[in-house]
Design a protein around this motif. Structure first.
Motif, PDB file in Angstrom:
ATOM      1  N   ASP A  83      -9.486  -7.841   5.898  1.00 18.22           N
ATOM      2  CA  ASP A  83     -10.289  -7.515   5.132  1.00 18.22           C
ATOM      3  C   ASP A  83     -10.822  -5.771   5.425  1.00 18.22           C
ATOM      4  O   ASP A  83     -11.847  -5.483   6.795  1.00 18.22           O
ATOM      5  CB  ASP A  83     -11.677  -8.384   5.180  1.00 18.22           C
ATOM      6  CG  ASP A  83     -13.113  -7.566   4.148  1.00 18.22           C
ATOM      7  OD1 ASP A  83     -12.526  -6.381   3.466  1.00 18.22           O
ATOM      8  OD2 ASP A  83     -13.727  -8.236   4.106  1.00 18.22           O
ATOM      9  N   LEU A  84     -10.689  -4.990   4.617  1.00 18.76           N
ATOM     10  CA  LEU A  84     -10.758  -3.369   4.709  1.00 18.76           C
ATOM     11  C   LEU A  84     -11.783  -2.912   5.814  1.00 18.76           C
ATOM     12  O   LEU A  84     -12.590  -2.388   6.852  1.00 18.76           O
ATOM     13  CB  LEU A  84     -10.723  -2.460   4.599  1.00 18.76           C
ATOM     14  CG  LEU A  84      -9.078  -2.733   3.766  1.00 18.76           C
ATOM     15  CD1 LEU A  84      -8.757  -2.063   2.690  1.00 18.76           C
ATOM     16  CD2 LEU A  84      -7.909  -2.167   5.276  1.00 18.76           C
ATOM     17  N   THR A  85     -13.035  -4.095   5.120  1.00 20.36           N
ATOM     18  CA  THR A  85     -14.488  -4.097   5.180  1.00 20.36           C
ATOM     19  C   THR A  85     -15.185  -3.779   6.820  1.00 20.36           C
ATOM     20  O   THR A  85     -16.443  -3.561   7.044  1.00 20.36           O
ATOM     21  CB  THR A  85     -15.316  -4.658   4.635  1.00 20.36           C
ATOM     22  OG1 THR A  85     -15.320  -5.734   4.157  1.00 20.36           O
ATOM     23  CG2 THR A  85     -15.288  -3.572   2.884  1.00 20.36           C
ATOM     24  N   TYR A 137      -4.247 -23.077  -1.710  1.00 18.15           N
ATOM     25  CA  TYR A 137      -5.384 -22.177  -1.860  1.00 18.15           C
ATOM     26  C   TYR A 137      -6.560 -23.516  -3.065  1.00 18.15           C
ATOM     27  O   TYR A 137      -7.756 -22.683  -2.824  1.00 18.15           O
ATOM     28  CB  TYR A 137      -5.175 -21.539  -2.825  1.00 18.15           C
ATOM     29  CG  TYR A 137      -4.503 -20.054  -2.166  1.00 18.15           C
ATOM     30  CD1 TYR A 137      -5.458 -19.351  -1.158  1.00 18.15           C
ATOM     31  CD2 TYR A 137      -3.191 -20.085  -1.930  1.00 18.15           C
ATOM     32  CE1 TYR A 137      -4.950 -18.194  -0.312  1.00 18.15           C
ATOM     33  CE2 TYR A 137      -2.597 -19.113  -0.042  1.00 18.15           C
ATOM     34  CZ  TYR A 137      -3.539 -18.136   0.333  1.00 18.15           C
ATOM     35  OH  TYR A 137      -3.555 -16.811   0.769  1.00 18.15           O
ATOM     36  N   SER A 138      -6.075 -24.843  -3.350  1.00 16.27           N
ATOM     37  CA  SER A 138      -7.029 -25.022  -4.374  1.00 16.27           C
ATOM     38  C   SER A 138      -8.087 -25.354  -3.226  1.00 16.27           C
ATOM     39  O   SER A 138      -7.656 -25.934  -2.585  1.00 16.27           O
ATOM     40  CB  SER A 138      -5.670 -26.156  -4.771  1.00 16.27           C
ATOM     41  OG  SER A 138      -7.004 -27.108  -5.959  1.00 16.27           O
ATOM     42  N   GLY A 143     -12.683 -17.088   2.926  1.00 13.69           N
ATOM     43  CA  GLY A 143     -12.533 -16.337   4.530  1.00 13.69           C
ATOM     44  C   GLY A 143     -11.937 -17.489   4.727  1.00 13.69           C
ATOM     45  O   GLY A 143     -11.007 -16.920   5.883  1.00 13.69           O
ATOM     46  N   ASP A 144     -11.061 -18.219   4.674  1.00  7.82           N
ATOM     47  CA  ASP A 144     -11.137 -19.334   5.451  1.00  7.82           C
ATOM     48  C   ASP A 144      -8.496 -19.045   5.495  1.00  7.82           C
ATOM     49  O   ASP A 144      -8.141 -19.532   6.089  1.00  7.82           O
ATOM     50  CB  ASP A 144     -10.804 -20.991   5.381  1.00  7.82           C
ATOM     51  CG  ASP A 144     -12.273 -21.449   5.613  1.00  7.82           C
ATOM     52  OD1 ASP A 144     -12.942 -20.463   6.246  1.00  7.82           O
ATOM     53  OD2 ASP A 144     -12.578 -22.773   4.769  1.00  7.82           O
ATOM     54  N   ILE A 149      -4.072 -13.241  -4.385  1.00  8.04           N
ATOM     55  CA  ILE A 149      -4.156 -13.462  -5.900  1.00  8.04           C
ATOM     56  C   ILE A 149      -5.025 -14.602  -6.209  1.00  8.04           C
ATOM     57  O   ILE A 149      -5.969 -14.669  -6.726  1.00  8.04           O
ATOM     58  CB  ILE A 149      -2.969 -12.965  -6.875  1.00  8.04           C
ATOM     59  CG1 ILE A 149      -3.731 -13.511  -8.584  1.00  8.04           C
ATOM     60  CG2 ILE A 149      -1.685 -14.066  -6.520  1.00  8.04           C
ATOM     61  CD1 ILE A 149      -4.633 -11.947  -7.945  1.00  8.04           C
ATOM     62  N   PHE A 150      -4.192 -16.168  -5.665  1.00  5.71           N
ATOM     63  CA  PHE A 150      -4.522 -17.415  -5.989  1.00  5.71           C
ATOM     64  C   PHE A 150      -6.101 -17.503  -5.140  1.00  5.71           C
ATOM     65  O   PHE A 150      -6.917 -18.495  -5.187  1.00  5.71           O
ATOM     66  CB  PHE A 150      -3.621 -18.459  -4.842  1.00  5.71           C
ATOM     67  CG  PHE A 150      -2.294 -18.712  -6.063  1.00  5.71           C
ATOM     68  CD1 PHE A 150      -1.991 -17.596  -7.120  1.00  5.71           C
ATOM     69  CD2 PHE A 150      -0.611 -18.853  -5.115  1.00  5.71           C
ATOM     70  CE1 PHE A 150      -0.449 -17.917  -7.500  1.00  5.71           C
ATOM     71  CE2 PHE A 150       0.080 -18.975  -6.027  1.00  5.71           C
ATOM     72  CZ  PHE A 150       0.042 -18.196  -7.331  1.00  5.71           C
ATOM     73  N   ALA A 151      -6.588 -16.951  -3.828  1.00 10.19           N
ATOM     74  CA  ALA A 151      -7.806 -16.999  -3.368  1.00 10.19           C
ATOM     75  C   ALA A 151      -8.273 -16.510  -4.381  1.00 10.19           C
ATOM     76  O   ALA A 151      -9.753 -17.248  -4.264  1.00 10.19           O
ATOM     77  CB  ALA A 151      -7.784 -16.319  -1.572  1.00 10.19           C
ATOM     78  N   VAL A 152      -8.324 -15.633  -4.865  1.00  9.88           N
ATOM     79  CA  VAL A 152      -9.526 -14.499  -5.643  1.00  9.88           C
ATOM     80  C   VAL A 152      -9.281 -15.034  -6.997  1.00  9.88           C
ATOM     81  O   VAL A 152     -10.690 -15.826  -7.819  1.00  9.88           O
ATOM     82  CB  VAL A 152      -8.385 -13.043  -6.182  1.00  9.88           C
ATOM     83  CG1 VAL A 152      -9.621 -12.477  -7.764  1.00  9.88           C
ATOM     84  CG2 VAL A 152      -8.569 -12.720  -5.650  1.00  9.88           C
ATOM     85  N   ALA A 153      -8.641 -16.367  -7.685  1.00 11.55           N
ATOM     86  CA  ALA A 153      -8.723 -16.978  -8.583  1.00 11.55           C
ATOM     87  C   ALA A 153      -9.110 -18.523  -8.452  1.00 11.55           C
ATOM     88  O   ALA A 153     -10.039 -18.866  -8.906  1.00 11.55           O
ATOM     89  CB  ALA A 153      -6.809 -17.588  -8.948  1.00 11.55           C
TER      90      ALA A 153
END
Ligand SMILES: Nc1ncnc2c1ncn2[C@@H]1O[C@H](COP(=O)(O)OP(=O)(O)OP(=O)(O)O)[C@@H](O)[C@H]1O
Ligand SMILES: [Mg+2]
Length: 1261
Positions: A83-85, A137-138, A143-144, A149-153
């Motif tokens: 995470d860039l932030t 991912y489901s 964060g884990d 893209i699956f994490a976003v979905a």
């Protein structure tokens, strides 16, 4: 942000910018370059001393105005964060570096930046999209898991379920960055995780919309082989159990211009090429299509094929998708007919009739095909392609159009038909995806073009960038809202957050009297142009809006400062593109078509027949509130609206929708322009990061309190910064106390309920403090341990050194003594050795000198002996030569004397001859003379024999002496050669003397004995030589005496022979004279007799017969005539003989008593004398032969024995012989001369007597 960091750093600059601190400096190539401070920075410094990573030192000048320091690098612990932030220093280089490290080193394409998922296009198929990954991912927390893209979905899906709220995933980015791919993966995720409803294949249908939309809305561009030329927002509907029940799609701003024009290397929409590629199939025959390169609308890009794509297969999958979505075969073919008609329309060639009118030649093949395909009449179509109606208030009339306008109208019609077709398909796809089940919620996926800026930007870029401004605003608002929520949760006053709002830019575009407003206004103006619109823009916005600028060099362009960048738009064709007009007459012709699908396309929507057989009203789909109702109601009006206006409205609708959902952001980044796998171009990446709002997110984050730590995390990490006494049982209090001590500025942090909030850079500062503390502690530990280790080592080394020194010194002393002894011994050995060598050399030299002396002396002695010998021989030769010369002289004297004597004696002899002539007339005198001569010859013969005997005796003696002498000299020579051999031996022994030192003494002795012997031999040789010399001299004397004797003898012989010769010559002369006188007398007598003969001849003839009978017994006495010879002498003799015979006969006959007896006696005597002479001559020749042979033998022997001396002797003898011969010759000459003198007086008949006289002289000799 820079200012903020500048301000931030002002406080702690001197603490942060210390030696070894790492910073980012701008670079033309790499955008940002890492460097390290080589000196501490002090307030007021105008530059920083830096060292780049490659080791070069540079001076970084600070901006004199802003005095901003370069960005600090994050500690290494934070590099590679997902995470860039989470980065302490949040700025462009940090973000770029972090993305690069993850992408290039770890091959990770996804990274979070707060709520944004940054996806970098790998340009390589990755194994991260399988169903196992989807399952992984489901149900997981964001964060884990790794960013995906699956994490976003999953997050959207989860939030939809959790919050009962619609979600949207906004995918943006440049063309080719991977938006469509990401959107498809998101849709696939939902289709997989949401399971299926009772209605089969809903998720399949949802996914099937993709190939259809790609076929009609995607095309090959230079940047992407499958570029979406429209924006798309697809809402996937879920029921209450969050299973997919259907979908709805909205599209934005289709790139219609592509239908009629493609740039180089680009293509029209895929569907055209799919149809052309399948044109050979029987089912497509009626479309009358052929190769794509034969149609104007598909060949302009000159690239009809995409590598790795089979258009025929693609058409099959498109048709499968159509079928799956329920669009039946006939509709499909109808669509293809319209598409084919568009291609034929593009090939309709409009020609100039005159300058204001144009014409399509009759029976144009393509226009015919077009008309057939769309079911319109050829005439109508050709009429309205070249004409248009002009309506005035009162009347309507038809006007011709020039060719260019007609062509543009044709293209506009093609675009219009395509747009209608596109909308129809979208509509029917939506209809197919509509469900009658009540939709509980939806997740929208927005695949829309990102911010664009090219060399020349036009209306399309303007609309795209306007959409992006709107999206960015929505994003900013959302981020701000989230932040605000977090702050509220943590009970931190939100007023502390400041963020960038792009509302002014949006206002500039869409507000009243904004750019779009002015554009619409200008479009409505009958004489409105792009230039007049530009002028209006300048007049309205230049002074009032800081975001609007006019380019210096142009009056037909304007610049807008967007959130991402400044973009310059060219005003050309803005009006036309905004109006998007089409010839209504042409549309009317199409509307009147017999082809129902075409009529449906132009039906304005409300009565459209469902291709699936369902009516539009049967759907029962519940539109969500976000969908403005007026959108459909006003569709007929919409058509008359400008493109800009339509776009603004649809954007507003989209924003409404998005604002009503929870957004999730996916920002796609294109890492390079060459489609190279895992290749990162920092310049291009930064460009996109700036444009897609990632940096803005960061800016917002950085503006607030981007770093957040729970109290426990802070305590654990920064325990090292706390002292023992600071640690209290309450961790929160401990953290609070410590932080207040560490960071003086209270504004840099906030204490929330569970977390501590830090301003940007504070974590880095704390990290630095921690690192410094750890470094100091580490250094202290290292120092102590190193000291202890070094001391131990030192002591060990010291004792070892002492031991080594002790042994070394002992060893050195022993070596010194040994060396001294050896030196002494070596000196002694050298001394003796040199002595031996020198002595040997001296002895060798001495011996050699002696040998040389010996040889030299011997040589000199020999030389002297040789010279003496030569002198001696020279004396002898001189002596002999002088003797010979004297003898020569003497001989000449003697000869002349003899000659004188001869002359004198001749004179005397002549006198005596006269006397003797008188005496010789008596026979007595002849007798006496003969007797005396015989006696004398006898005496002479005897004396010659005696002398020969003597000579023989002397010669024998000489030969015996010579042989003895030769034997003796041979013996001496052998002895001398033996001595020489001995001498050679001695010499060789002398040479070998150096190597045979031991034998030297022995050899010396031998040498002395040899010398003695040699001496004795030499003495002996000397005596012998003397003796020999004596003997030689004696022999020489003897030889001399012998030679003398020999000479004497020779001389005697000569004298005797001379005397004899003289006497003989004298006698012969006398006799000759006598004979001459006799002959003369005989001649006179002969004359007398001849006269008598003539007288008696008569008597003779008478007596002949009588004589013949009496002399018959003596026939051989007379010579017959036939026996006469031609030989003169013989004839002479015969005639003489005959004369004598006849004379004697006549005397006998005539005189009878004349001296016939005397003549006979004389003849007899003469014959005897001749015989005697012949025998004497033979004897003399034999003697001479014998003498010659003996002499030759003697010569050879003598030569052998006595060499030169004897040769000299023989020479002399030869000379004597030759002298003798010469004398003889002289004698003969004298005799001949005598005879010659006597000859002229004598006649021919006297010759026989002369001959007889010569024979007597020769006989005497
Ligand atoms: N996650 C990925 N994995 C592998 N390849 C990818 C991925 N994302 C994109 N690509 C590649 O990049 C190409 C372009 O992607 P895509 O069509 O999604 O771009 P886009 O952002 O939609 O561009 P446009 O705006 O032109 O439509 C794809 O055809 C694919 O080859
Ligand atoms: Mg795309």
């Amino acid at each position: 942000m820079l200012a903020q960091i500048g301000g931030l750093t002002a406080m702690a600059a001197s603490e942060l910018y210390t030696k070894r601190a790492r910073v980012w400096v701008p670079d033309a190539e790499e955008v940002w370059k890492s460097a390290e401070l080589t000196e501490d920075y002090r307030d007021g410094n105008t530059s920083l001393q830096l060292m780049l990573e490659d080791g070069t030192n540079i001076e970084h000048k600070l901006d004199p105005k802003t005095k901003n320091l370069p960005y600090l690098r994050n500690p290494d612990i934070l590099v590679g964060e997902n995470d860039l932030t989470a980065l302490s220093y949040l700025h462009e280089p940090a973000v770029l570096h972090n993305l690069k490290v993850r992408f290039m080193d770890s091959k990770l394409i996804y990274t979070y930046c707060g709520i944004i998922l940054v996806a970098i296009n790998p340009y390589e198929t990755l194994q991260i999209y399988g169903s196992d990954i989807i399952n992984a991912y489901s149900g997981q927390n964001t964060g884990d898991m790794d960013p995906h893209i699956f994490a976003v979905a999953e997050e959207a899906y989860k939030q939809m379920a959790r919050d009962e709220r619609n979600q949207s995933i906004i995918v943006s980015g440049e063309s080719g960055a991977g938006k469509t791919v990401s959107a498809k993966y998101a849709m696939r995720y939902f289709a997989t995780v949401s399971g299926t409803t009772s209605e089969a294949n809903v998720e399949q249908k949802v996914l099937a919309s993709n190939p259809i939309m790609e076929a009609i809305g995607n095309a090959k561009t230079t940047r992407n082989d499958n570029s979406s030329r429209f924006g798309k927002y697809i809402e996937i509907g879920f029921d209450t159990r969050f299973r997919i029940i259907g979908a709805n799609m909205r599209t934005y701003l289709l790139e219609k211009s592509r239908v009629v024009f493609q740039a180089d290397e680009e293509r029209n929409y895929h569907v055209f090429y799919q149809l052309c590629a399948s044109s050979h199939l029987p089912e497509y025959e009626k479309l009358k299509l052929s190769n794509a390169m034969e149609f104007q609308y598909t060949k302009q890009g000159r690239s009809p094929v995409i590598e790795g794509v089979d258009d025929t297969k693609e058409l099959c999958s498109t048709r499968n998708a159509f079928t799956l979505l329920g669009i039946n075969e006939s509709y499909q073919m109808g669509l293809f007919q319209v598409l084919a008609a568009i291609l034929h329309l593009g090939n309709v060639e409009i020609k100039d009739r005159d300058s204001d009118s144009s014409i399509i030649p009759p029976n144009n093949r393509h226009l015919t095909a077009f008309c057939e395909l769309v079911g319109v009449t050829y005439e109508d179509m050709s009429q309205w392609l070249c004409h248009r109606k002009l309506k005035t208030a009162t009347e309507t009339y038809v006007k011709t159009v020039p060719r260019l306008m007609a062509t543009n109208a044709r293209d506009a019609l093609a675009k219009h038909i395509y747009a209608k077709l596109f909308n129809w398909i979208v509509e029917h796809v939506n209809k197919a995806l509509i469900t009658n089940i009540k939709q509980h919620s939806f997740i929208g996926v927005l695949d829309i073009y990102g911010f664009e800026t090219f060399e020349i930007n036009s209306f399309e870029q303007f609309c795209i960038n306007y959409a992006n401004e709107k999206l960015q605003q929505q994003f900013n608002m959302h981020v701000f809202k989230l932040e605000q929520e977090e702050y509220m949760r943590e009970q931190i006053p939100w007023t502390l957050i400041d963020f960038y709002d792009n509302q002014p830019c949006i206002n500039l575009i869409e507000a009243k009297m904004g750019i779009l407003d002015l554009l619409d206004e200008e479009c409505k103006m009958p004489k409105g142009t792009d230039d007049s619109w530009a002028q209006k823009l300048y007049n309205t916005h230049l002074k009032t809006c800081s975001l609007f600028e006019k380019p210096r060099m142009s009056n037909r362009a304007f610049i807008i400062e967007h959130f991402a960048d400044k973009v310059e738009y060219q005003c050309d064709a803005f009006l036309e593109k905004n109006k998007d007009t089409v010839n209504q007459d042409q549309v009317n012709v199409l509307k009147a078509s017999k082809f129902p699908l075409l009529v449906e396309l132009f039906q304005d929507g409300e009565k459209a027949i469902s291709p699936t057989g369902q009516g539009p009203g049967t759907g029962g789909r519940t539109r969500l509130s976000v969908k403005p109702v007026k959108g459909r109601e006003s569709s007929s009006k919409e058509n008359k609206k400008t493109v800009g206006c339509q776009f603004r409205n649809s954007l507003a609708m989209l924003m409404e929708t998005l604002n009503a959902t929870t957004p999730h952001y996916v920002r796609c980044i294109k890492p390079n322009d060459f489609k190279l796998a895992f290749t990162f171009d920092p310049k291009r990446a930064v460009q996109q990061l700036r444009a897609c709002g990632v940096l803005e997110t960061i800016r917002i984050s950085a503006a607030g309190f981007p770093s957040r730590w729970t109290y426990q995390e802070f305590f654990s990490r920064y325990r090292v910064l706390m002292k023992q006494k600071d640690v209290l049982p309450d961790k929160r209090l401990t953290c609070r106390n410590v932080l207040e001590k560490l960071v003086e500025d209270q504004d840099k942090y906030q204490f929330g309920k569970t977390k501590i909030f830090f301003r940007a850079g504070q974590v880095a500062y704390l990290e630095k403090l921690r690192a410094d503390k750890l470094r100091v502690a580490c250094i202290r530990i290292q120092k102590t341990i190193r000291c202890w280790l070094e001391r131990k080592r030192y002591l060990r080394k010291r004792s070892a050194a002492i031991t080594v020194q002790r042994f070394t010194r002992g060893y050195q002393a022993r070596r010194l003594v040994k060396f001294m002894r050896r030196t002494q011994a070596a000196t002694t050995i050298q001394k003796y050795h040199r002595m031996v060598v020198e002595r040997t050399r001296y002895r060798q030299k001495q011996a050699a000198a002696l040998v040389v002396q010996t040889l030299l002396r011997a040589y000199m002695a020999r030389q002297m002996y040789q010279s003496l010998l030569r002198e001696q021989k020279v004396v002898i030769i001189q002596k002999r030569v002088r003797g010979w010369l004297a003898r020569c002289w003497y001989k000449r004297c003697l000869e002349s004397i003899v000659y004188l004597q001869c002359c004198f004696r001749r004179m005397k002899a002549r006198r005596q001859l006269k006397k003797l002539k008188i005496e010789a007339r008596s026979v007595e005198h002849f007798k006496k003379l003969n007797k005396g001569m015989e006696n004398k010859i006898m005496q002479l013969q005897r004396k010659i024999d005696e002398q020969k005997e003597n000579h023989k005796v002397v010669k024998d003696r000489l030969v015996s002496m010579e042989t003895s002498y030769t034997a003796e000299s041979e013996k001496l020579r052998a002895e001398v050669s033996r001595l020489r051999g001995v001498e050679e031996d001695a010499k060789s022994k002398g040479i070998r003397l150096s190597s045979l030192q031991e034998e030297l003494e022995k050899l010396k002795k031998e040498l002395t004995t040899t010398r003695k012997e040699k001496k004795t031999i030499e003495d002996w040789a000397k005596t012998y030589r003397e003796e020999m010399e004596k003997m030689v001299s004696e022999l020489k004397k003897q030889n001399g005496t012998l030679t003398k004797d020999n000479n004497d003898l020779n001389r005697m012989i000569q004298e005797q022979s001379q005397q004899m010769t003289d006497k003989m010559a004298h006698a012969i002369v006398q006799e000759t004279q006598q004979l001459e006188t006799d002959l003369n007398e005989e001649r006179s007598r002969y004359q007398n007799l001849l006269r008598e003969h003539l007288l008696m001849e008569e008597k003779y003839d008478d007596l002949k017969e009588a004589m013949a009978s009496s002399n018959a017994s003596k026939p051989g006495h007379r010579r017959k005539d036939s026996t006469h010879s031609s030989n003169e002498s013989e004839y002479t003799y015969n005639s003489e003989y005959a004369e004598l015979e006849e004379g004697s006969r006549a005397a006998e006959d005539v005189t009878r008593g004349i001296d016939t007896s005397l003549t006979l006696k004389l003849q007899k005597r003469l014959t005897e004398l001749e015989q005697e002479k012949q025998s004497l001559r033979n004897e003399l020749e034999n003697k001479e032969d014998q003498f010659q042979r003996a002499r030759a033998r003697d010569d050879v022997e003598f030569k052998k024995a006595r060499g030169a001396e004897l040769e000299y002797e023989s020479l002399k003898r030869q000379e004597l012989d030759s002298e003798n011969k010469k004398l003889k010759h002289d004698l003969v000459e004298i005799r001949q001369s005598l005879l010659g003198k006597a000859g002229p007086g004598a006649g021919g008949p006297r010759l026989p007597s002369l001959q007889g006289g010569v024979g007597a002289a020769e006989l005497l000799l």
